[in-house]
Design an enzyme around this catalytic site. Structure first.
Site, PDB file in Angstrom:
ATOM      1  N   TRP A  23     -10.469   0.255   4.374  1.00 21.48           N
ATOM      2  CA  TRP A  23      -9.215   0.827   4.879  1.00 21.48           C
ATOM      3  C   TRP A  23      -8.758   2.040   4.078  1.00 21.48           C
ATOM      4  CZ3 TRP A  23      -5.708   0.661   0.993  1.00 21.48           C
ATOM      5  CH2 TRP A  23      -5.900  -0.308   0.001  1.00 21.48           C
ATOM      6  N   ARG A  39       0.793  -1.230   0.000  1.00 21.57           N
ATOM      7  CA  ARG A  39       0.000   0.000   0.000  1.00 21.57           C
ATOM      8  C   ARG A  39       0.827   1.283   0.000  1.00 21.57           C
ATOM      9  NH1 ARG A  39      -4.345  -3.303   3.639  1.00 21.57           N
ATOM     10  NH2 ARG A  39      -5.348  -4.242   1.847  1.00 21.57           N
ATOM     11  N   ASP A  98     -15.134  -7.982  14.105  1.00 16.73           N
ATOM     12  CA  ASP A  98     -14.107  -7.561  13.150  1.00 16.73           C
ATOM     13  C   ASP A  98     -14.403  -6.184  12.566  1.00 16.73           C
ATOM     14  OD1 ASP A  98     -11.890  -7.434  11.547  1.00 16.73           O
ATOM     15  OD2 ASP A  98     -12.647  -8.794  10.016  1.00 16.73           O
ATOM     16  N   ASN A 102      -8.224  -5.868  14.895  1.00 17.27           N
ATOM     17  CA  ASN A 102      -9.149  -6.618  15.747  1.00 17.27           C
ATOM     18  C   ASN A 102      -8.444  -7.754  16.490  1.00 17.27           C
ATOM     19  OD1 ASN A 102      -9.213  -7.266  12.720  1.00 17.27           O
ATOM     20  ND2 ASN A 102      -9.539  -9.239  13.736  1.00 17.27           N
ATOM     21  N   THR A 153       2.185  -4.995   4.741  1.00 15.38           N
ATOM     22  CA  THR A 153       1.577  -4.575   3.479  1.00 15.38           C
ATOM     23  C   THR A 153       1.284  -3.074   3.479  1.00 15.38           C
ATOM     24  OG1 THR A 153      -0.580  -5.183   4.356  1.00 15.38           O
ATOM     25  CG2 THR A 153       0.515  -6.803   2.950  1.00 15.38           C
ATOM     26  N   GLY A 163      -2.098  -8.249  11.243  1.00 15.33           N
ATOM     27  CA  GLY A 163      -2.481  -8.938  12.476  1.00 15.33           C
ATOM     28  C   GLY A 163      -3.915  -9.376  12.399  1.00 15.33           C
ATOM     29  N   LYS A 209     -14.210   0.923  11.334  1.00 15.93           N
ATOM     30  CA  LYS A 209     -14.714  -0.006  10.314  1.00 15.93           C
ATOM     31  C   LYS A 209     -16.199  -0.335  10.490  1.00 15.93           C
ATOM     32  CE  LYS A 209     -13.663  -4.611   8.445  1.00 15.93           C
ATOM     33  NZ  LYS A 209     -12.868  -5.851   8.672  1.00 15.93           N
ATOM     34  N   GLU A 230      -6.710 -11.373  12.406  1.00 13.96           N
ATOM     35  CA  GLU A 230      -7.094 -12.781  12.465  1.00 13.96           C
ATOM     36  C   GLU A 230      -5.909 -13.730  12.605  1.00 13.96           C
ATOM     37  OE1 GLU A 230      -8.232 -10.380  10.691  1.00 13.96           O
ATOM     38  OE2 GLU A 230      -8.368 -10.793   8.569  1.00 13.96           O
TER      39      GLU A 230
END
Lengths: 572, 112
Positions: free
Chosen positions: A400, A135, A314, A263, A180, A196, A338, A198
């Site tokens: 995001w 990104r 989440d 999350n 990323t 991170g 989110k 999950e």
């Protein structure tokens, strides 16, 4: 004229032009990013104020109809499309493709000045789910900084692309995750957060010395303090998830890094209402789904607000926007969650207001706008959740990518996503050690909102009160970032591949252009040689985009998920 | 419906994955007499992309009534597909992959 070529393969003239540009260039440093010169785009969010706004007005509401493609760049190997935010300094555009490929291009012509393709651990990457997209980069002290999916951070020479240092920060072989997100440069440090959520780990955020590459500090978003350790029952902190995979920002007034965290894992807990003592991770699970303030020099936690205590849906806080603005003598920080709510804080992350961007929300009944406390939580036990489906969908009420705040109109332009999901929560056996793959905790499926259809919308809102001035709707939620400019324009790159320009005051569409594939990355504006450009990444695929073909069909059925281009526009 | 498979080694659910990977890397024999809860594994890992427990397409294809044969599915689980599916060789043993295939073959539409 006979062409002469240097070893680099660049024509002499191009090198000469670049050298002239570089001679005029100043070093990118903290004060320059803070000042956000109008010709540049020096950090992921435009400046530390995170406005995603350009003060350029050569392209404006009266002439945008003459906007056309100036040049394009094809990065190649665009697995899962293009997701990066281009940066521009002194006429040079820097951006990344998948596999952390970095390109430095002449901002006026698109000519490649240098490229950097890191050698990656491909076997490791083949085991990752949230991969291999990247990104973006950070700029500072004559360097370009980029993270890799196999856990490293690189410092490159901004003029040549040569590796000046390389630092391994994460044991990705053990934890699977890497980087990323784009790094953030500020005050001699490069800050970057790990993936991170999950994944069972502790979601570190790192600061690295920009000069040497030496690690300065590391903050664990899962149980990073003694206080936080107490909020994870049954030692669930060992595999709690967390992370901070999008870049936050820097507040020079308080010497603080502001960052949003991901999350906890598993995403979906079977605890029911007794989540403080029951379930996979009993307790509030600090500092997941939180906004945190870290001292930039020490990495010590100064203040925080956990937007969703014990997030069981989440709907994390990893969105990196911390929109800084002032009104009536008060300084605010605006941060979208989110789950579809927008939190308004003071500079110490004290809650000042909370407002709804998204219509279809039922994971809570509401959030107290005075305290930020969740009202009417919907905590699940093991079993099916269908009536009503959980809203929003796992893709979030916001994604995001970033919105845009325009100081001229005083409006915050932000994409909202209206969708829901059915799920079947599993009573899982606690995960006690890091593992090689995800820890989700439920089967799920996208579903329309009760009594309605899935759609997305661009809202023009007051960033403090949430009052809506206008809205534009889309049949499928757009996933790219938004740009507004002093030319009274708002640009939205949508999922079908169309880049729209709207009147910033009214929302009237003034221009559109089909880039040929969906957008899910950044968009910026800059100026070279007195000419204004708009640069946008096109290229679809990834964790959310991959849901579009089976759920929406249409143009998505044949849309590639391994292709992309940087498309740059100027007035014809 | 639950599908306990007593023949499969290691601990439950996701913790099994780590154990399994360590085994794959070190070639240590797997412990006996433990249970592989394939539904937990699916909901923990596979279901992120294969929606509704594999009954519907999501980021990955629908698995219920898949026209692919077992060898294809076994190979895809092991080696993945670049940019679309992770490789689980090293995470799952061959026997565990067989249980995942059994789970897929047993999938039925949900009631109602």
């Amino acid at each position: 004229m006979r062409k002469q070529w240097l070893n680099s393969g660049l024509p002499v003239l191009a090198v000469a032009a670049f050298a002239a540009s570089a001679a005029l260039a100043q070093t990118v440093d903290t004060s320059r990013i803070e000042a956000a010169g109008q010709n540049d785009w020096l950090t992921y969010h435009g400046s530390y104020k995170s406005h995603h706004y350009s003060p350029l007005a050569q392209i404006n509401a009266s002439n945008v109809g003459n906007l056309g493609v100036a040049w394009m760049h094809i990065p190649g190997r665009s697995t899962r499309g293009l997701q990066s935010m281009p940066l521009v300094a002194d006429g040079v555009l820097y951006y990344t493709g998948s596999y952390s490929r970095v390109f430095a291009l002449n901002g006026a012509t698109g000519e490649v000045l240098w490229s950097f393709f890191p050698e990656l651990d491909e076997a490791l990457i083949s085991r990752q789910t949230h991969s291999p997209y990247n990104r973006g980069v950070a700029l500072g002290e004559g360097k370009v900084f980029v993270g890799t999916m196999d856990g490293r951070l690189f410092g490159l020479d901004a003029k040549t692309g040569k590796v000046l240092w390389e630092t391994r920060l994460i044991d990705s072989q053990k934890l699977t995750v890497g980087f990323t997100g784009a790094p953030l440069y500020a005050k001699g440090s490069v800050i970057i957060g790990a993936q991170g959520g999950e994944w069972p780990g502790r979601g570190p955020i790192f600061a690295v010395d920009a000069s040497t590459g030496k690690k300065k500090w590391e903050f664990l978003t899962v149980a990073g303090t003694d206080e936080a350790m107490k909020t994870w029952g049954n030692e669930s902190w060992r595999t709690g998830g967390g992370g901070g995979w999008m870049p936050g920002t820097y507040d020079s007034e308080t010497n603080t890094i502001l960052w949003g965290t991901a999350n906890p894992a598993p995403l979906y807990d079977w605890s029911g209402a007794d989540y403080k003592t029951q379930g996979a991770r009993p307790g509030d699970n600090l500092y997941t789904s939180s906004v945190i303030g870290l001292d930039i020099d020490t990495g010590k936690l100064k203040f925080y607000h956990q937007e969703l205590p014990h997030d069981a849906w989440d709907f994390d806080s990893a969105v990196g926007e911390f929109v800084m603005l002032e009104r009536d003598g008060q300084k605010y920080v605006v941060h979208p969650n989110k789950g579809g709510f927008v939190f308004v804080y003071d500079r110490n992350l004290g809650v000042k207001n909370v407002w709804r961007l998204v219509e279809n929300i039922n994971f809570v009944k509401d959030i107290d706008p005075k305290t930020g406390a969740l009202i009417g939580r919907r905590d699940f036990s093991a079993g099916k959740v269908t009536e009503p489906p959980l809203c929003p969908f796992i893709g979030g009420g916001v994604s995001w990518n970033s919105g845009s705040y325009n100081p001229k109109t005083g409006l915050y332009y932000k994409i909202g996503q209206e969708w829901c999901m059915t799920l079947d929560v599993q009573k899982t056996t606690p995960v006690t050690t890091p593992q090689v793959q995800l820890n989700i905790g439920a089967d799920f499926k996208m579903a329309p909102p009760p009594g309605g259809e899935i759609y997305g919308h661009l809202d023009a809102r007051d960033p403090i009160t949430g009052a809506k001035k206008w809205e534009v709707r889309y049949p499928e939620p757009p996933l790219g970032s938004v740009l507004s400019t002093a030319g009274n324009l708002v640009f939205v790159p949508d999922s079908r591949g169309v880049l729209h320009a709207y009147d910033a005051e009214t929302g009237a569409e003034l221009w559109k252009h089909n880039n040929g594939t969906g957008h899910q990355g950044g968009i910026v504006s800059y100026s070279v040689g007195g000419k204004q450009y708009i640069a946008v990444t096109a290229g679809f695929g990834g964790m959310l985009a991959d849901e579009y073909a089976p759920n929406f069909g249409g143009v998505y059925k044949s849309m590639p998920r391994d292709d992309g281009a940087l498309v740059v526009f100027s007035l014809k | 419906m639950r599908l306990p498979f007593k023949t499969i080694p290691a601990g439950l659910g996701a913790s099994l994955l780590w154990t399994a990977m360590a085994q794959a890397q070190s070639a240590t024999p797997a412990p006996e007499n433990a249970t592989f809860e394939v539904e937990q594994v699916f909901a923990g890992t596979c279901g992120f992309c294969h929606s509704d427990g594999g009954r519907a397409p999501g980021k990955g294809p629908q698995l219920m009534n898949s026209p692919r044969d077992d060898d294809f599915i076994r190979s895809r689980i092991k080696h993945g597909k670049q940019g679309a599916m992770p490789a689980f060789e090293g995470a799952f043993t061959d026997a565990q992959i067989d249980q995942v295939i059994k789970y897929i073959r047993a999938l039925k539409p949900r009631d109602g």
